[in-house]
Design an enzyme around this catalytic site. Structure first.
Site, PDB file in Angstrom:
ATOM      1  N   ASP A  11      79.427  32.175  33.783  1.00 49.96           N
ATOM      2  CA  ASP A  11      78.672  32.355  35.001  1.00 49.96           C
ATOM      3  C   ASP A  11      79.614  32.954  36.161  1.00 49.96           C
ATOM      4  O   ASP A  11      80.915  32.453  36.059  1.00 49.96           O
ATOM      5  CB  ASP A  11      77.803  31.251  35.456  1.00 49.96           C
ATOM      6  CG  ASP A  11      77.217  31.318  36.629  1.00 49.96           C
ATOM      7  OD1 ASP A  11      76.424  32.320  36.935  1.00 49.96           O
ATOM      8  OD2 ASP A  11      77.295  30.376  37.554  1.00 49.96           O
ATOM      9  N   ASP A  13      78.727  33.540  39.967  1.00 47.35           N
ATOM     10  CA  ASP A  13      78.709  32.892  41.217  1.00 47.35           C
ATOM     11  C   ASP A  13      78.593  31.357  41.135  1.00 47.35           C
ATOM     12  O   ASP A  13      77.770  30.609  40.288  1.00 47.35           O
ATOM     13  CB  ASP A  13      77.211  33.211  41.820  1.00 47.35           C
ATOM     14  CG  ASP A  13      77.327  34.526  42.531  1.00 47.35           C
ATOM     15  OD1 ASP A  13      78.329  35.083  43.011  1.00 47.35           O
ATOM     16  OD2 ASP A  13      75.847  35.163  42.788  1.00 47.35           O
TER      17      ASP A  13
HETATM   18 MG    MG Z   1      75.713  30.175  39.165  1.00 44.68          MG
END
Ligand code: MG
Length: 249
Positions: A11, A13
């Site tokens: 992932d 962010d």
């Molecule tokens: Mg995230």
């Protein structure tokens, strides 16, 4: 003994990328993962344009999954065999699993007044910068939507049911809600892992994330890690990517 091929789904962010959205702090982590022999697959709600920015900054050349499992971008020379894909886009074969952006935007446009919705498609770049704290250059890349929307503001959670009733899916990222077609990060990762195993045989899959929209991904890998305080039965909690490097040895 032949070494197992390793893939790590990351992932962006709240996981690889911090609050200032700068790629530099992630350089060491990426270099160390490469040194350990990992293929590095970004798997994020971010757009193709945003992910290409981070790929370039961090020298990552593996496939990537955009907009919460909506499409897999595979560099054309990457796999030495042919496979089914939806379309060619620039240097990539693209496997599409989600819904087209126009369909999603139309549904949101019809609900926006009732629920006070703000999202990329009804915001100017200044507004986007305010909601997301993205610098202008990255805000512009984030606005290049292909398959999903991000809900920055709403005045009533009833919009979730309204979106679902239109056959779309909604998932919670680290900051906002994402609206997308009938797919998720796990579905796309599973498909890509299938291609990797055609190539390498035995593949060892890892994943790291921090949000609820990473849970479908944690469901399908053997080695899952959560940054922060959420709990998932298949995932180990860690505090940072640096800690990940220690844990995986
Ligand atoms: Mg995230």
């Amino acid at each position: 003994m032949k070494m197992k091929m390793k893939v790590i789904f990351l992932d962006l962010d709240g996981t690889l990328i911090g609050d200032d959205y700068s790629p530099e702090p992630a350089e060491k982590v990426i270099d160390e993962l490469k040194r350990k022999g990992f293929r590095i697959v970004f798997n994020s709600s971010k757009t193709r344009a945003e992910q290409e920015y981070y790929r370039k900054a961090l020298n990552v050349e593996d496939p990537f999954i955009v907009e919460t499992g909506s499409a897999i971008y595979i560099p054309k020379e990457y796999f030495p065999f042919t496979f089914n894909f939806t379309r060619e886009g620039g240097d990539y074969f693209v496997i599409e699993l989600g819904e087209r952006y126009e369909v999603i935007k139309k549904a949101l446009d019809e609900l926006s007044e009732k629920f006070g919705l703000k999202y990329y498609g009804n915001s100017g770049v200044e507004e986007v910068m305010n909601f997301t704290r993205l610098p202008r250059q990255l805000a512009e890349l984030a606005m290049m939507r292909e398959y999903s929307e991000t809900i920055f503001r709403w005045k009533d959670e009833g919009f979730i049911e309204a979106i679902k009733s239109r056959g779309l899916r909604i998932s919670k990222g680290s900051r906002f809600y994402n609206v997308h077609g009938n797919t998720d990060k796990g579905k796309a990762a599973h498909l890509l892992l299938h291609l990797y195993s055609r190539f390498f045989g035995d593949v060892e899959a890892y994943a790291v994330g921090d949000g609820l929209n990473d849970f479908p991904l944690f469901d399908i890998v053997k080695n899952a890690f959560i940054i922060g305080n959420l709990r998932h039965p298949n995932a180990v909690n860690i505090n940072s990517m640096e800690e990940l490097l220690e844990v995986i040895g």
